[in-house]
Design a protein around this motif. Structure first.
Motif, short mmCIF file in Angstrom:
data_model
loop_
_atom_site.label_atom_id
_atom_site.label_comp_id
_atom_site.label_asym_id
_atom_site.label_seq_id
_atom_site.Cartn_x
_atom_site.Cartn_y
_atom_site.Cartn_z
N GLU A 1 0.81 -1.17 -0.06
CA GLU A 1 -0.07 0.02 -0.16
C GLU A 1 0.96 1.26 -0.01
N ARG B 1 3.92 1.61 -1.19
CA ARG B 1 4.82 1.98 -2.40
C ARG B 1 3.71 2.39 -3.35
N ARG B 2 2.20 2.31 -3.47
CA ARG B 2 1.42 2.75 -4.35
C ARG B 2 1.28 4.20 -3.85
N SER B 3 1.04 4.57 -2.73
CA SER B 3 0.45 5.82 -2.21
C SER B 3 1.63 7.02 -2.23
N ARG C 1 4.11 7.38 -4.27
CA ARG C 1 4.39 8.15 -5.53
C ARG C 1 3.46 9.36 -5.87
N HIS C 2 2.25 9.46 -5.11
CA HIS C 2 1.40 10.58 -5.30
C HIS C 2 1.70 11.69 -4.56
N ASP D 1 -2.56 4.27 2.62
CA ASP D 1 -3.48 4.09 1.45
C ASP D 1 -4.12 5.27 1.03
#
Length: 275
Positions: A16, A18-20, A22-23, A80
């Protein structure tokens, strides 16, 4: 120098995070609650400042990160969730223009379909109105993944309780900020995207923790009739009874920590649902 630092408290949530991460467009401090799955390494690889805590502090891990932040404002995010572009700059401008406001709660959009979080809808319709000096409807609660706080006010209020851990930890801080004379407001122009995980969660345990923390918050800050109402409501379900039992086990250690909020703050809280 940026006006806002993003703080993320996490534990064992490497995918989670790793995905968040970058934003995020502002500096990020990740407080890692002794993860065992490489979460801290993922955060470090993203360029975030990582605080590798020796144990699981729960929500109080955010306090450690806020103390490390050098900016006058701090935005919270979950592992997340992330802030929409431009929202943090706008939040800083709003707080600059409203010096008695300590906390701004953003509008939360859930999932790829961007559904409005029901809590955001409730805050938009807050029965507390919009007192002079506030940039939006007054609130006495929030979602921790979607607020910007005035750093000094947050620290002066004591931050998040180390007793509540996670799950409904927000109300106690909201009451403490209000008791200190600060305003808290919903600002719909600020947006947070929240993509909660659908696996790896225990909804029963979470419901019970929320009941526990609701009861402990009532004991710590509200008049005894409100405590009695919260306890009576908990008796109506199995999860409620389990949460009540968990709260009762903690109460002896909190006997001297009870500090009811001023009458004006309790009057405002009494206008809100008792769950």
């Amino acid at each position: 120098m940026p006006a806002v630092t993003i703080v993320v408290a996490t534990r064992d949530r490497a995918p989670e995070l790793r995905r968040s991460l970058r934003h995020h467009t502002a500096p990020v401090i990740v407080a890692d609650n002794a993860s065992a799955d490489g979460t801290a390494d993922v955060a470090a690889e993203s360029g975030a400042t990582v605080l590798r805590l020796p144990g699981n502090l729960g929500a109080a891990a955010r306090n450690v990160a806020v103390r490390r932040a050098a900016t006058r404002y701090v935005a919270f995010a979950d592992d997340d969730s992330w802030w929409a572009p431009g929202s943090l700059d706008r939040a800083a401008a709003i707080l600059d223009a409203h010096p008695r406001t300590a906390l701004l709660a953003a509008r939360v959009l859930v999932g790829a379909e961007e559904r409005l979080d029901p809590v955001s809808g409730e805050m938009a319709r807050s029965p507390l109105g919009r007192p002079d000096g506030l940039p939006g409807p007054a609130v006495l609660g929030f979602l921790a993944c979607s607020v910007v706080v005035r750093r000094d006010a947050f620290l002066d209020a004591g931050g998040f309780s180390d007793v509540l851990h996670f799950g409904g930890e927000e109300e106690l801080l909201a009451l403490d900020l209000a008791a200190a004379g600060w305003g808290l407001a919903y600002a719909a122009e600020l947006v947070v995207h929240h993509h909660p995980a659908t696996t790896g969660r225990d909804p029963v345990a979470r419901r019970r923790r929320q009941v526990r923390n609701r009861l402990l918050t009532a004991w710590l800050r509200r008049p005894l009739p409100a405590v009695a109402r919260a306890a009576a409501a908990a008796l109506g379900s199995r999860d409620g009874r389990a949460g009540l039992a968990a709260a009762v086990r903690v109460l002896p250690a909190l006997a001297l920590a009870r500090r009811p909020v001023p009458p004006a703050v309790e009057a405002a809280r009494a206008r809100l649902p008792d769950y």
